[in-house]
Design a protein around this motif. Structure first.
Motif, short mmCIF file in Angstrom:
data_model
loop_
_atom_site.label_atom_id
_atom_site.label_comp_id
_atom_site.label_asym_id
_atom_site.label_seq_id
_atom_site.Cartn_x
_atom_site.Cartn_y
_atom_site.Cartn_z
N PHE A 18 27.54 42.60 29.01
CA PHE A 18 28.22 43.88 28.86
C PHE A 18 28.85 43.95 27.48
CE2 PHE A 18 31.18 40.76 30.45
CZ PHE A 18 32.32 40.97 29.70
N GLU A 19 29.34 45.13 27.15
CA GLU A 19 30.05 45.32 25.89
C GLU A 19 31.32 46.11 26.15
OE1 GLU A 19 29.02 46.92 21.40
OE2 GLU A 19 28.08 47.91 23.10
N ILE A 20 32.40 45.75 25.45
CA ILE A 20 33.65 46.50 25.55
C ILE A 20 34.09 46.93 24.15
CG2 ILE A 20 34.45 45.40 27.68
CD1 ILE A 20 36.33 43.67 25.97
N TRP A 21 34.89 48.00 24.09
CA TRP A 21 35.41 48.48 22.81
C TRP A 21 36.59 49.40 23.11
CZ3 TRP A 21 31.13 50.21 25.33
CH2 TRP A 21 31.15 51.55 25.73
N GLY A 22 37.26 49.82 22.07
CA GLY A 22 38.28 50.88 22.18
C GLY A 22 39.64 50.39 22.60
N ASN A 23 40.45 51.29 23.07
CA ASN A 23 41.84 51.00 23.39
C ASN A 23 41.98 50.26 24.72
OD1 ASN A 23 44.20 51.55 21.88
ND2 ASN A 23 43.57 53.71 21.79
N ALA A 24 42.55 49.08 24.69
CA ALA A 24 42.81 48.35 25.92
C ALA A 24 44.13 48.84 26.52
CB ALA A 24 42.89 46.87 25.65
N LEU A 25 44.26 48.73 27.82
CA LEU A 25 45.50 49.11 28.49
C LEU A 25 46.45 47.92 28.54
CD1 LEU A 25 43.79 51.10 31.34
CD2 LEU A 25 44.92 52.03 29.31
N ARG A 26 45.87 46.74 28.69
CA ARG A 26 46.68 45.54 28.64
C ARG A 26 45.79 44.30 28.59
NH1 ARG A 26 48.75 45.28 34.88
NH2 ARG A 26 47.02 44.05 35.65
N PHE A 27 46.43 43.21 28.18
CA PHE A 27 45.76 41.90 28.15
C PHE A 27 46.80 40.94 28.71
CE2 PHE A 27 43.19 38.85 25.17
CZ PHE A 27 42.88 38.07 26.24
N ALA A 28 46.55 40.44 29.92
CA ALA A 28 47.57 39.65 30.61
C ALA A 28 46.98 38.38 31.20
CB ALA A 28 48.18 40.49 31.74
N TYR A 29 47.80 37.37 31.31
CA TYR A 29 47.49 36.21 32.13
C TYR A 29 48.10 36.50 33.50
CZ TYR A 29 46.75 33.50 27.77
OH TYR A 29 46.32 33.02 26.57
N CYS A 30 47.29 36.43 34.55
CA CYS A 30 47.82 36.66 35.89
C CYS A 30 47.91 35.34 36.65
CB CYS A 30 46.98 37.66 36.67
SG CYS A 30 47.72 38.00 38.30
N HIS A 31 49.10 35.05 37.15
CA HIS A 31 49.36 33.80 37.84
C HIS A 31 49.41 33.96 39.35
CE1 HIS A 31 50.45 31.38 34.23
NE2 HIS A 31 50.64 32.59 33.74
N CYS A 32 48.99 35.10 39.87
CA CYS A 32 49.10 35.31 41.32
C CYS A 32 48.19 34.34 42.07
CB CYS A 32 48.81 36.76 41.69
SG CYS A 32 47.07 37.18 41.84
N LYS A 33 48.54 34.10 43.32
CA LYS A 33 47.79 33.14 44.13
C LYS A 33 46.33 33.55 44.26
CE LYS A 33 47.99 30.91 48.64
NZ LYS A 33 48.59 31.01 49.98
N SER A 34 46.09 34.84 44.42
CA SER A 34 44.73 35.33 44.56
C SER A 34 43.90 35.01 43.31
CB SER A 34 44.76 36.84 44.83
OG SER A 34 43.46 37.36 44.91
N CYS A 35 44.47 35.21 42.15
CA CYS A 35 43.76 34.92 40.89
C CYS A 35 43.57 33.41 40.72
CB CYS A 35 44.50 35.49 39.69
SG CYS A 35 44.31 37.28 39.51
N ARG A 36 44.59 32.64 41.12
CA ARG A 36 44.45 31.19 41.00
C ARG A 36 43.34 30.68 41.90
NH1 ARG A 36 48.39 28.37 42.83
NH2 ARG A 36 49.87 29.91 43.55
N LYS A 37 43.31 31.18 43.12
CA LYS A 37 42.26 30.75 44.06
C LYS A 37 40.88 31.13 43.55
CE LYS A 37 44.50 29.32 47.88
NZ LYS A 37 44.25 28.05 48.55
N SER A 38 40.72 32.37 43.13
CA SER A 38 39.39 32.83 42.78
C SER A 38 38.88 32.19 41.50
CB SER A 38 39.34 34.36 42.67
OG SER A 38 40.06 34.79 41.54
N SER A 39 39.79 31.79 40.61
CA SER A 39 39.36 31.18 39.35
C SER A 39 39.37 29.65 39.43
CB SER A 39 40.26 31.63 38.20
OG SER A 39 41.57 31.11 38.36
N GLY A 40 40.13 29.12 40.40
CA GLY A 40 40.29 27.68 40.46
C GLY A 40 41.13 27.15 39.31
N SER A 41 41.92 28.01 38.70
CA SER A 41 42.66 27.62 37.52
C SER A 41 44.11 28.08 37.60
CB SER A 41 41.97 28.21 36.28
OG SER A 41 42.54 27.67 35.11
N ALA A 42 44.88 27.81 36.55
CA ALA A 42 46.30 28.15 36.54
C ALA A 42 46.52 29.65 36.52
CB ALA A 42 46.99 27.50 35.35
N HIS A 43 45.61 30.36 35.90
CA HIS A 43 45.74 31.83 35.81
C HIS A 43 44.42 32.40 35.34
CE1 HIS A 43 45.74 31.63 31.42
NE2 HIS A 43 46.59 30.63 31.52
#
Ligand SMILES: [Zn+2]
Ligand SMILES: [Zn+2]
Length: 154
Positions: A18-43
């Motif tokens: 895929f390709e992305i461009w333009g104005n981003a709304l945000r760039f965040a590290y998410c530490h929620c349990k759901s994100c940790r589980k799905s990524s297997g990582s800290a965030h």
């Protein structure tokens, strides 16, 4: 948020691109349990941007969506059916793409500026500045155990 430099991204097997461009709304590290589980990582490290600012280049048919019904009910996860890699997905309201920044093959030029769901962070999360830095993988520590204290094998 600054403009993102047009940047391509791909999954581990290269099937989804895929390709992305333009104005981003945000760039965040998410530490929620759901994100940790799905990524297997800290965030996860996610860029949010208007859905008009992402174009699929290949492999959209490989994108499988899983809806979390446990830790964050209704929250969708998308991954490549072939390699299991997290891939961009639409937000709950369908207006924004959430893009795992680790998929990007270039530098989008912007940087994260917020940690979200901080209260749900892993207890073993540590400040990166406090950790030894190795130029290679853990195998390089085996060659220099005095520096790293790592005496196992990888
Ligand atoms: Zn893939
Ligand atoms: Zn999260």
């Amino acid at each position: 948020m600054p403009d993102i430099k047009a940047t391509e991204g791909s999954c581990l097997c290269g099937g989804v691109r895929f390709e992305i461009w333009g104005n981003a709304l945000r760039f965040a590290y998410c530490h929620c349990k759901s994100c940790r589980k799905s990524s297997g990582s800290a965030h996860v490290s996610n860029i949010g941007l208007p859905k008009e600012n992402l174009r699929w280049l290949a492999g959209e048919e490989l994108v499988q969506v899983y809806t979390d019904e446990v830790d964050n009910p209704g929250f969708r996860r998308a991954f490549c059916r072939r390699c299991g890699c997290a891939v961009p997905k639409l937000s709950r309201n369908g207006l924004m793409y959430v893009v795992p920044a680790g998929l990007l093959d270039g530098d989008p030029g912007m940087r994260p500026d917020v940690l979200i769901w901080w209260e749900e962070r892993a207890p073993w999360l540590k400040n990166l500045d406090a950790l030894d830095k190795l130029g290679e993988g853990a195998g390089s520590a085996v060659r220099d155990p005095a520096r790293s204290g790592f005496t196992g094998e990888y």
